[in-house]
Design a protein around this motif. Sequence first.
Motif, PDB file in Angstrom:
ATOM      1  N   GLU A 196      59.889 100.604 -19.170  1.00  0.00           N
ATOM      2  CA  GLU A 196      59.934 100.528 -20.273  1.00  0.00           C
ATOM      3  C   GLU A 196      61.562 100.436 -20.096  1.00  0.00           C
ATOM      4  O   GLU A 196      62.450  99.225 -20.254  1.00  0.00           O
ATOM      5  N   VAL A 197      62.326 101.565 -18.530  1.00  0.00           N
ATOM      6  CA  VAL A 197      63.955 101.055 -18.710  1.00  0.00           C
ATOM      7  C   VAL A 197      64.165 100.574 -17.856  1.00  0.00           C
ATOM      8  O   VAL A 197      64.880  99.371 -18.379  1.00  0.00           O
ATOM      9  N   MET A 198      63.477 100.047 -16.893  1.00  0.00           N
ATOM     10  CA  MET A 198      63.413  98.821 -15.829  1.00  0.00           C
ATOM     11  C   MET A 198      63.753  97.523 -16.807  1.00  0.00           C
ATOM     12  O   MET A 198      63.830  96.302 -17.005  1.00  0.00           O
ATOM     13  N   ALA A 199      62.895  97.472 -17.681  1.00  0.00           N
ATOM     14  CA  ALA A 199      62.893  96.323 -18.873  1.00  0.00           C
ATOM     15  C   ALA A 199      64.385  96.221 -19.158  1.00  0.00           C
ATOM     16  O   ALA A 199      64.502  94.972 -19.503  1.00  0.00           O
ATOM     17  N   ALA A 200      64.766  97.041 -19.379  1.00  0.00           N
ATOM     18  CA  ALA A 200      65.667  96.783 -20.220  1.00  0.00           C
ATOM     19  C   ALA A 200      67.455  96.421 -19.592  1.00  0.00           C
ATOM     20  O   ALA A 200      68.287  96.217 -19.744  1.00  0.00           O
ATOM     21  N   ALA A 201      66.987  97.239 -18.465  1.00  0.00           N
ATOM     22  CA  ALA A 201      68.030  97.161 -17.275  1.00  0.00           C
ATOM     23  C   ALA A 201      68.363  95.526 -16.648  1.00  0.00           C
ATOM     24  O   ALA A 201      69.426  95.663 -15.794  1.00  0.00           O
ATOM     25  N   GLU A 202      66.704  95.488 -16.235  1.00  0.00           N
ATOM     26  CA  GLU A 202      66.966  93.754 -15.421  1.00  0.00           C
ATOM     27  C   GLU A 202      67.968  92.866 -16.290  1.00  0.00           C
ATOM     28  O   GLU A 202      68.771  92.259 -15.223  1.00  0.00           O
ATOM     29  N   PRO A 203      68.161  93.137 -17.138  1.00  0.00           N
ATOM     30  CA  PRO A 203      69.050  92.398 -18.016  1.00  0.00           C
ATOM     31  C   PRO A 203      70.942  92.451 -17.179  1.00  0.00           C
ATOM     32  O   PRO A 203      70.794  91.227 -17.281  1.00  0.00           O
ATOM     33  N   ARG A 208      71.136  90.975 -13.448  1.00  0.00           N
ATOM     34  CA  ARG A 208      70.573  89.484 -14.028  1.00  0.00           C
ATOM     35  C   ARG A 208      71.745  88.892 -14.200  1.00  0.00           C
ATOM     36  O   ARG A 208      72.341  87.432 -13.877  1.00  0.00           O
ATOM     37  N   ALA A 209      72.683  89.302 -15.126  1.00  0.00           N
ATOM     38  CA  ALA A 209      73.175  88.201 -15.801  1.00  0.00           C
ATOM     39  C   ALA A 209      74.904  88.156 -14.573  1.00  0.00           C
ATOM     40  O   ALA A 209      75.366  87.110 -15.190  1.00  0.00           O
ATOM     41  N   ALA A 210      74.997  89.440 -13.982  1.00  0.00           N
ATOM     42  CA  ALA A 210      76.598  89.410 -12.936  1.00  0.00           C
ATOM     43  C   ALA A 210      75.535  88.512 -11.678  1.00  0.00           C
ATOM     44  O   ALA A 210      76.182  88.244 -11.118  1.00  0.00           O
ATOM     45  N   GLU A 258      79.071  99.272 -23.319  1.00  0.00           N
ATOM     46  CA  GLU A 258      80.741  98.139 -23.464  1.00  0.00           C
ATOM     47  C   GLU A 258      81.481  98.617 -22.731  1.00  0.00           C
ATOM     48  O   GLU A 258      82.313  97.418 -22.888  1.00  0.00           O
ATOM     49  N   ARG A 259      81.934  99.437 -23.293  1.00  0.00           N
ATOM     50  CA  ARG A 259      83.309 100.082 -22.255  1.00  0.00           C
ATOM     51  C   ARG A 259      83.172 100.206 -21.273  1.00  0.00           C
ATOM     52  O   ARG A 259      84.451 100.376 -20.888  1.00  0.00           O
ATOM     53  N   PHE A 260      82.683 100.086 -20.500  1.00  0.00           N
ATOM     54  CA  PHE A 260      82.390 100.301 -18.882  1.00  0.00           C
ATOM     55  C   PHE A 260      83.331  99.118 -18.425  1.00  0.00           C
ATOM     56  O   PHE A 260      83.565  99.219 -17.782  1.00  0.00           O
ATOM     57  N   GLY A 261      83.324  97.628 -19.396  1.00  0.00           N
ATOM     58  CA  GLY A 261      83.729  96.578 -19.085  1.00  0.00           C
ATOM     59  C   GLY A 261      83.050  95.991 -18.717  1.00  0.00           C
ATOM     60  O   GLY A 261      81.928  95.694 -19.045  1.00  0.00           O
ATOM     61  N   ALA A 262      83.769  94.525 -18.068  1.00  0.00           N
ATOM     62  CA  ALA A 262      83.490  93.373 -17.738  1.00  0.00           C
ATOM     63  C   ALA A 262      82.991  93.053 -16.472  1.00  0.00           C
ATOM     64  O   ALA A 262      83.486  93.135 -15.264  1.00  0.00           O
ATOM     65  N   GLY A 263      82.410  91.707 -16.441  1.00  0.00           N
ATOM     66  CA  GLY A 263      81.979  91.622 -15.165  1.00  0.00           C
ATOM     67  C   GLY A 263      81.359  92.463 -13.205  1.00  0.00           C
ATOM     68  O   GLY A 263      80.652  93.169 -14.662  1.00  0.00           O
TER      69      GLY A 263
END
Length: 715
Positions: A596-603, A606-608, A687-692
């Motif tokens: 369940e956690v990996m399903a949320a973390a993988e995207p 992968r986006a980066a 989301e405050r951890f930053g972009a990129g």
Amino acid sequence: MTTPFALPDRLAAKAAPALVADDERHFAAIAARLEQALAEASDRLATLRRRPAGPGQEAVERDLEIHALSGRIRMLGRFGLDLCLGRIVPADGGAPVYLGRLGLSDDEGGRLLVDWRSPAAEPFFAATHGTPMGLASRRRYRWTRGRITDYWDEVFTEDGLEDAAERAALDDQSAFIASLGAARSPRMRDVLGTIQADQDAIIRAGSHGALVVDGGPGTGKTVVALHRAAYLLYADPRLSGHRGGVLVVGPHQPYLDYVGDVLPGLGEEGVATCTLRDLVPEGATARPEADPAVAALKSRSGLVDAVEAAVRHYERPPKRGLEVETPWTEVWIGPEDWAEAFAAPEPGTAHNVARDAVWEELLAIVVDRNEGVAAPHLLHRALAQHPELRAAFNRAWPVLDPAGVVADLWSVPAYLRACAPTLSDAEVAALQRDEPRAWTVSDLPYLDAARLRIGDPETSRRARRREAAQAVEREQRELVMDHLIAADDSEMQVMSMLRRQDAQHSLADESGLPAADPDELAGPFAHIIVDEAQELTDAEWRMLLARNPSRSFTVVGDRAQARHGFTESWAERLERAGLDRVELASLTVNYRTPAEVMAAAEPVIRAAIPDANVPTSIRESGRPVEYAPVAALDEVIDGWLAAHAEGEGIACVIGDPTFEPRPRVRSLTPSLAKGLEFDLVVLVEPERFGAGIEGAVDRYVAMTRATGQLVVLAG
């Protein structure tokens, strides 16, 4: 003997005599032998400690045996019957083989326990249904406070279990999967008994060159690395028998605290562990580099070469000669004499250590060329005490402070430009700072290179004090011997034997002489294990390569968890760092993080990093990732603590520096959470951890620390 089995009522079927009677008899023999072995080791240790150390190699061998016996006694005291991990039954009908944290034999040489690192133990970890490795069955025990609270059997042949009663213990995978979800603690759990085949293959791999253990979160990279250290110390000829040390380098102090019990639990207490900060004294207070551009400049391996050029600047022989007046005549010391003396030290000798060799060579050259002017020892003493010659030498080859040399690079532009001629004027200017000794993490490779190249500034002074103390001790010994020999009226003149060379060595007492505390992290090490290696810069790799001349490494990491990006392959990355023999072993099964956690973390990752090595989870927690507002933080923590009694698990809040830690609830940044695991992770405003890439990696790392429940709080 009380039975070691303490199975709960729900497992009563597993307590049937047909299932456990053989084990109970074998455990009784182990218990008796353990008591005997502990007594024998204690008696032997006491005998060794009473024995005089003896000279040379004899003293070394005595100390090594004392060290080995002390470690064995601690191991036997730390464990009892729970030294035993499990058993394997050969398919050819042979007797069961019991595996242990160490080997144990009975009085007749029969095997009671086979060391888990021996070749005979390999099938226990590596056998699969596809490759049974000659096994009929395998049994693993689960120990709780010295008693077996569960066990499970796996069979590899059709007749692996002989009758229906034995099938009560048949449990091919579910018990192992259930153990993965057990509550965590502040220390890494003991997982030796559940090492899997893919992990064991890496643990037992050879040590030549660099072995990269690449794997995503939860694949057991750290477990593999630490067990590999214990295995190599046992099985590798280059390391076993105290031939070479092992260094484990972790990413931060919380990581070292977390894994601190693993190697002692495997019987290895002599493995050095540290972070990169620990390699130099200035690391304790070094700050992060404020300017990313400066950090990038200092990360270059080639720029570290400026330290060598800086030291060479202080090792140039004078180009002009010097006339020295002595009580007998004037002595000329020409440029060629200086040059010859400066070439005297062996290659690789630290600058401050080499000073004495250069000085003595210079004096010897002058004395030899002026033979006949005076007695050699008198001329030598006159030259050594000559103030003008001493001052000229101090200018030509001064005592250097390693930190001072690096500080000069960051505060004297002309000096840096001369030592690093490939830098542009803009880069030279960027590296200058008002407070040259305001050390940053990016400075550590330079401070380390300077310390290794220059040596301790006190080396020469300490050596002179030691020589003076030895001279005084020799003089006093001579006076005592003269008195004893003069007073000896025996027919055999026994006291005259004190003049013999071997007696001189025996009488010498160096226990009170000045000595330097050894730098235990200076190396060299026969093997170095680097965890979270994807974060190391080229310059930081130089720190480790300097401590491992054989280039034997275990490199543990995940390219997808590199905060500053990792676009190369591991082979390309390590070749650029200085390692040319690289093999890759990938771990792809996630044993820790629920699906369940990996399903949320993988995207998120992968986006980066589209090609990230995202492992496949083999278990589900039954709890979906929860999302709530930031205001619910206390409610989430209070609810979890109420639902989990004291001692049942640990939690972590990641991303809220204002959160005050509580018992069993920590507060960490994503970077400091790396390598750790928690039953509950509460991620605050990710989301405050930053972009990129950096922000994506921090979110991915934080999410995948959860072994049970993940709660994400948004603003």
